[in-house]
Scaffold this active site. Sequence first.
Site, short mmCIF file in Angstrom:
data_model
loop_
_atom_site.label_atom_id
_atom_site.label_comp_id
_atom_site.label_asym_id
_atom_site.label_seq_id
_atom_site.Cartn_x
_atom_site.Cartn_y
_atom_site.Cartn_z
CD GLU A 214 45.29 24.52 30.72
OE1 GLU A 214 45.21 25.32 30.30
OE2 GLU A 214 44.84 23.57 29.71
CB CYS A 248 47.06 31.95 34.84
SG CYS A 248 45.31 31.45 33.90
#
Length: 461
Positions: A214, A248
């Site tokens: 991720e 993110c």
Amino acid sequence: MSEMELEYKKIVKRQRIFFRTGKTKQIDFRIQALRKLQSEIQKREAEIMEALKKDLNKSNFEAYMTEIGMVLDEIRHCIAHVRKWAKPKKVRTPLAQFPSKSFTIPEPYGVVLIMSPWNYPFQLCIEPLIGALAAGNCAVLKPSAYAAETSKIINTLISACFPKEYVTVIEGGRKENQGLLATEFDYIFFTGGAHVGKLVMEAAAKYLTPVSLELGGKSPCIIEKTADINLAAKRIAFGKFLNSGQTCVAPDYVFVQKEIEEEFLCKMGMWIHKFFGEEPLKNENLPKIINDHHYHRLLSLLEGEDIVIGGKGQENERKIEPTVLKNVLAESSIMKEEIFGPILPVFTYQTIEEVIEYVTGHPKPLACYLFTTNVQIEKKVLKHISFGGGCVNDTIIHLATPYMGFGGVGASGMGSYHGIESFRTFSHTKSIVKKANWLDLPMRYHPYTEKNLKMIRKFLK
């Protein structure tokens, strides 16, 4: 082999022994573990909030909304559905395999490593753990050393919930990361930057260990002229400056259609001031930058840029005002790396094709956001731009649901989690054909004949 690596091998060996007892494969055991985790989080909510305040200056509201609350919602969802997810599932059987039946069985990998980052240090450590436990695994957790206080409370929390042969927390920094990556696991789940992600994948290759990465990237935000400009600015300001941009999936830069640029910049200024006050650096709820290195890196990105809003920093508090730039050059240093801070470059465009060409000419982003009421523009962007996930007429909320998977594509990551996707990520699906004994068609056996070939052709077209 170092003493640390030997110790990690012992930890994994103890977990493998525990895993082989079969306890974690029992659904009641998994649900009990999730309920224990749920109870301990609720009991220690104030401690978790205090740790997040110390590490990132997160307000209690933001700590609950983006970390604790999301984790509790994920646990609730998994408890409600894990029994169904874990059941064998019937699938169709080809006629050529008659008489038989086919089904799949999800099984846990075994001992998994979960490495989490510092920006959402509680949520991004515990959410993958929930999926790992729901799937029936043992786990080793490695929280980020940068968020030291949250790392400590995670260790305390997990120690209160589980025996070490079931779930273990390893605290520390780079040295500990290297030691863990030198150890053989059955699955590795990593959240962080692309540079370390490559090292994780390289280390996993030694043992052919499957991984989820991720990562991140430069997530674009596109504002088309038919959008509700005021609402777009409000939602972009929320998504961009949440956690001071250290998210993110935060919008990394904005493409706004030329004729609405000034209106958009005006509305952005208005909402920034409404959210954070006329002097944001004095706002006690403005999150801080995680460390000195990142603080100075972010300020260096502002050098020579056209600052429209904000731009000031407060070194002793490691705070930076929500900042908006315009007239940014595509080759500027701020466009060569993920910003990961409260700085928003704004570009203008004439046609949506210009935007699509720019975005598709760069690495695939983790997220993409489009503001428009034009259905044809929406279809064109969703069709031609590849990205992990995103929103139409909002930002970042696509990750706050257990009903859709979350993950990247290409340079922004691989693998998906949340809800059933977490269960699937931490499970191997066994495929089974159960053949009946009352009939055995002879055509597949030697000696091969033309007659049998004709029969095979009828079945396999």
